[in-house]
Structures are given as structure tokens and as C-alpha cells.
Design a protein around this motif. Structure first.
Motif, mmCIF file in Angstrom:
data_model
loop_
_atom_site.group_PDB
_atom_site.id
_atom_site.type_symbol
_atom_site.label_atom_id
_atom_site.label_comp_id
_atom_site.label_asym_id
_atom_site.label_seq_id
_atom_site.Cartn_x
_atom_site.Cartn_y
_atom_site.Cartn_z
ATOM 1 N N ASP A 1 -0.287 -0.189 9.003
ATOM 2 C CA ASP A 1 -0.576 0.312 7.651
ATOM 3 C C ASP A 1 0.248 -0.452 6.619
ATOM 4 O OD1 ASP A 1 -2.398 2.192 8.547
ATOM 5 O OD2 ASP A 1 -0.993 3.891 8.424
ATOM 6 N N TYR A 2 1.539 -0.631 6.908
ATOM 7 C CA TYR A 2 2.393 -1.334 5.943
ATOM 8 C C TYR A 2 2.048 -2.803 5.829
ATOM 9 C CZ TYR A 2 5.013 2.914 5.391
ATOM 10 O OH TYR A 2 5.353 4.203 5.108
ATOM 11 N N ARG A 3 1.566 -3.389 6.899
ATOM 12 C CA ARG A 3 1.119 -4.784 6.813
ATOM 13 C C ARG A 3 0.013 -4.891 5.753
ATOM 14 N NH1 ARG A 3 2.523 -7.929 10.571
ATOM 15 N NH2 ARG A 3 2.473 -6.380 12.212
ATOM 16 N N LYS A 4 -0.920 -3.970 5.777
ATOM 17 C CA LYS A 4 -2.024 -3.973 4.804
ATOM 18 C C LYS A 4 -1.549 -3.554 3.416
ATOM 19 C CE LYS A 4 -5.289 -2.796 8.430
ATOM 20 N NZ LYS A 4 -5.901 -1.681 9.129
ATOM 21 N N LEU A 5 -0.744 -2.493 3.362
ATOM 22 C CA LEU A 5 -0.303 -1.962 2.067
ATOM 23 C C LEU A 5 0.626 -2.930 1.338
ATOM 24 C CD1 LEU A 5 0.244 1.722 3.200
ATOM 25 C CD2 LEU A 5 -1.530 0.908 1.622
ATOM 26 N N PHE A 6 1.518 -3.595 2.066
ATOM 27 C CA PHE A 6 2.386 -4.585 1.422
ATOM 28 C C PHE A 6 1.576 -5.803 0.984
ATOM 29 C CE2 PHE A 6 5.886 -1.987 2.206
ATOM 30 C CZ PHE A 6 7.056 -2.557 1.741
ATOM 31 N N ALA A 7 0.568 -6.177 1.745
ATOM 32 C CA ALA A 7 -0.302 -7.281 1.328
ATOM 33 C C ALA A 7 -1.044 -6.913 0.040
ATOM 34 C CB ALA A 7 -1.295 -7.632 2.436
ATOM 35 N N GLN A 8 -1.496 -5.666 -0.074
ATOM 36 C CA GLN A 8 -2.158 -5.213 -1.303
ATOM 37 C C GLN A 8 -1.183 -5.206 -2.474
ATOM 38 O OE1 GLN A 8 -3.691 -1.382 -0.162
ATOM 39 N NE2 GLN A 8 -5.464 -2.244 0.894
ATOM 40 N N SER A 9 0.040 -4.731 -2.227
ATOM 41 C CA SER A 9 1.056 -4.714 -3.279
ATOM 42 C C SER A 9 1.390 -6.141 -3.715
ATOM 43 C CB SER A 9 2.315 -3.994 -2.778
ATOM 44 O OG SER A 9 3.282 -3.906 -3.790
ATOM 45 N N LEU A 10 1.461 -7.039 -2.761
ATOM 46 C CA LEU A 10 1.696 -8.444 -3.065
ATOM 47 C C LEU A 10 0.587 -8.997 -3.951
ATOM 48 C CD1 LEU A 10 3.043 -11.213 -2.703
ATOM 49 C CD2 LEU A 10 1.964 -11.349 -0.457
ATOM 50 N N GLN A 11 -0.640 -8.720 -3.565
ATOM 51 C CA GLN A 11 -1.787 -9.193 -4.348
ATOM 52 C C GLN A 11 -1.762 -8.607 -5.759
ATOM 53 O OE1 GLN A 11 -5.655 -7.989 -2.844
ATOM 54 N NE2 GLN A 11 -6.568 -9.883 -3.570
ATOM 55 N N GLN A 12 -1.463 -7.320 -5.862
ATOM 56 C CA GLN A 12 -1.385 -6.680 -7.177
ATOM 57 C C GLN A 12 -0.288 -7.327 -8.023
ATOM 58 O OE1 GLN A 12 0.014 -2.615 -7.179
ATOM 59 N NE2 GLN A 12 -0.847 -2.218 -9.204
ATOM 60 N N GLY A 13 0.854 -7.620 -7.413
ATOM 61 C CA GLY A 13 1.954 -8.252 -8.136
ATOM 62 C C GLY A 13 1.608 -9.642 -8.630
ATOM 63 N N VAL A 14 0.891 -10.399 -7.833
ATOM 64 C CA VAL A 14 0.472 -11.746 -8.248
ATOM 65 C C VAL A 14 -0.476 -11.651 -9.443
ATOM 66 C CG1 VAL A 14 -0.858 -13.775 -7.536
ATOM 67 C CG2 VAL A 14 0.879 -12.810 -6.009
ATOM 68 N N LEU A 15 -1.412 -10.719 -9.390
ATOM 69 C CA LEU A 15 -2.341 -10.541 -10.516
ATOM 70 C C LEU A 15 -1.610 -10.083 -11.781
ATOM 71 C CD1 LEU A 15 -5.359 -8.856 -8.683
ATOM 72 C CD2 LEU A 15 -5.216 -11.222 -9.536
ATOM 73 N N LEU A 16 -0.659 -9.183 -11.615
ATOM 74 C CA LEU A 16 0.106 -8.704 -12.772
ATOM 75 C C LEU A 16 0.921 -9.822 -13.407
ATOM 76 C CD1 LEU A 16 1.508 -5.147 -11.966
ATOM 77 C CD2 LEU A 16 -0.030 -5.811 -13.807
ATOM 78 N N ALA A 17 1.423 -10.735 -12.609
ATOM 79 C CA ALA A 17 2.222 -11.842 -13.145
ATOM 80 C C ALA A 17 1.427 -12.637 -14.162
ATOM 81 C CB ALA A 17 2.711 -12.741 -12.016
ATOM 82 N N GLU A 18 0.151 -12.828 -13.881
ATOM 83 C CA GLU A 18 -0.698 -13.577 -14.815
ATOM 84 C C GLU A 18 -0.839 -12.837 -16.140
ATOM 85 O OE1 GLU A 18 -1.379 -16.633 -13.980
ATOM 86 O OE2 GLU A 18 -0.500 -16.203 -12.021
ATOM 87 N N GLN A 19 -0.920 -11.518 -16.089
ATOM 88 C CA GLN A 19 -1.018 -10.720 -17.316
ATOM 89 C C GLN A 19 0.312 -10.698 -18.061
ATOM 90 O OE1 GLN A 19 -2.811 -6.843 -16.559
ATOM 91 N NE2 GLN A 19 -3.864 -7.719 -14.796
ATOM 92 N N VAL A 20 1.413 -10.607 -17.319
ATOM 93 C CA VAL A 20 2.742 -10.580 -17.932
ATOM 94 C C VAL A 20 3.003 -11.880 -18.681
ATOM 95 C CG1 VAL A 20 5.229 -10.514 -17.424
ATOM 96 C CG2 VAL A 20 3.683 -8.902 -16.308
ATOM 97 N N LEU A 21 2.494 -12.975 -18.158
ATOM 98 C CA LEU A 21 2.662 -14.281 -18.786
ATOM 99 C C LEU A 21 2.148 -14.271 -20.231
ATOM 100 C CD1 LEU A 21 3.505 -17.232 -18.309
ATOM 101 C CD2 LEU A 21 1.188 -17.667 -17.493
#
Length: 176
Positions: free
Chosen positions: A110-130
Motif C-alpha cells: 500500500d505504501y509503495r503505491k501511496l508514496f508513489a502517488q504522493s511523489l507524483q502529486q509533489g512533482v505536479l505541485l512544484a510546477e505550479q509553485v514555480l
């Protein structure tokens, strides 16, 4: 720190947690050294919850300019967190009045999937934060008023802070 460096640091920390899941058995992942201490699984649950429901939620609030204000200062603790790019190397006990129910760990898969989703969300947010001007801030109860970039940085700083706890658990479990 620039957002591209923050994003790289965030990716590195999250990938480290995902890769570490392969080092543990299910029993090791759920083992607690003492009743009042977390298992690795509970630590993962805490990091995931803090990322999604606190740090990244506040990044979004700043970007959407809601539940905050224009301007505001960081506290001394906030200034120090950014000055040293870390939280103090101490165990932090959440006050009894702020504690919720005991964290319940899920499976490593579960955490393998959930951390991968959190990682993906963080990468997308970085583009918006920029694209953010950094004027709108929301209040961290200890660090003071933070803008979207600062909340994003705090996400990585907080997750990295738990590396010490992870190392302690691994030593206790006899994992090299």
C-alpha cells in the motif's frame, strides 16, 4: 533554494522511502520497540498523512489564495528551519491535547503505491509553485506564516527529518 532544487530533493526523499520498503519483512514493518513508539509502518503513515493533509494541502491553499493572508512573518523556529534546511535533531512529542487516534499502518505494498502517488502529486505541485509570486501565506502553528514555496520545502524537510527515526528502527531490527 530554487523550486527545481526543492523538487529534486523531494523526489530523492520520497524515492528513498519507497526503495526502503524492500528492506523490511511485513513483521519488521509493523514491529514497535515500545508501546509508546511508532513502528516503521506508523512512521510511513505519519509522513504520508502530513504530506497530503498538511504540507501539500497548505501549498494548494497558498496557490488558491484561501484560508490565509497576503504577507506574514515566519517564527524564530521557521527562520531556523530554513536557515539550517532541517528540523532540530530531537524527538518531537505531540502534546496530548493535539494527538489523534493511534496511527494504523497499512501494508508495505500500500505504501509503495501511496508514496508513489504522493511523489507524483509533489512533482505536479512544484510546477505550479514555480509560477507563484510567494505573497500569499498560510499559518503553520510552529513555523509561522509560510508561502507555497516554503510549504513545499517544509514537506521535504519534514520527511527527511524522519530518516533518523527510520535509522533507529532499522538498527533496533538488526537491518544493516
Amino acid at each position: 533554494m530554487e523550486i527545481s532544487n526543492l523538487k529534486t530533493a523531494f523526489i530523492s526523499v520520497m524515492e528513498s522511502y519507497i526503495q526502503a520498503l524492500d528492506r523490511y519483512t511485513d513483521e519488521q514493518f509493523l514491529a514497535k520497540p515500545a508501546e509508546n513508539e511508532w513502528s516503521l509502518g506508523q512512521m510511513y503513515e505519519h509522513i504520508l498523512g502530513a504530506n497530503a493533509y498538511f504540507f501539500m494541502a497548505n501549498v494548494k491553499r497558498c496557490l488558491e489564495q484561501r484560508k490565509g493572508q497576503v504577507g506574514g512573518e515566519r517564527s524564530d523556529a521557521g527562520e531556523n528551519m530554513f536557515k539550517y534546511n532541517s528540523l532540530p535533531p530531537v524527538k518531537i512529542k505531540v502534546p496530548e491535547s493535539l494527538r489523534g487516534p493511534e496511527l494504523v499502518a497499512h501494508s508495505r505494498e500500500d505504501y509503495r503505491k501511496l508514496f508513489a502517488q504522493s511523489l507524483q502529486q509533489g512533482v505536479l505541485l512544484a510546477e505550479q509553485v514555480l509560477q507563484d509570486e510567494g505573497m500569499y501565506k498560510t499559518l503553520h502553528p510552529i513555523m509561522g506564516w509560510l508561502n507555497a514555496t516554503e510549504w513545499y520545502a517544509a514537506t521535504e524537510i519534514h520527511a527527511r527529518h524522519h530518516f533518523r527515526q527510520q535509522k533507529e528502527r532499522e538498527q533496533w531490527l538488526g537491518i544493516a
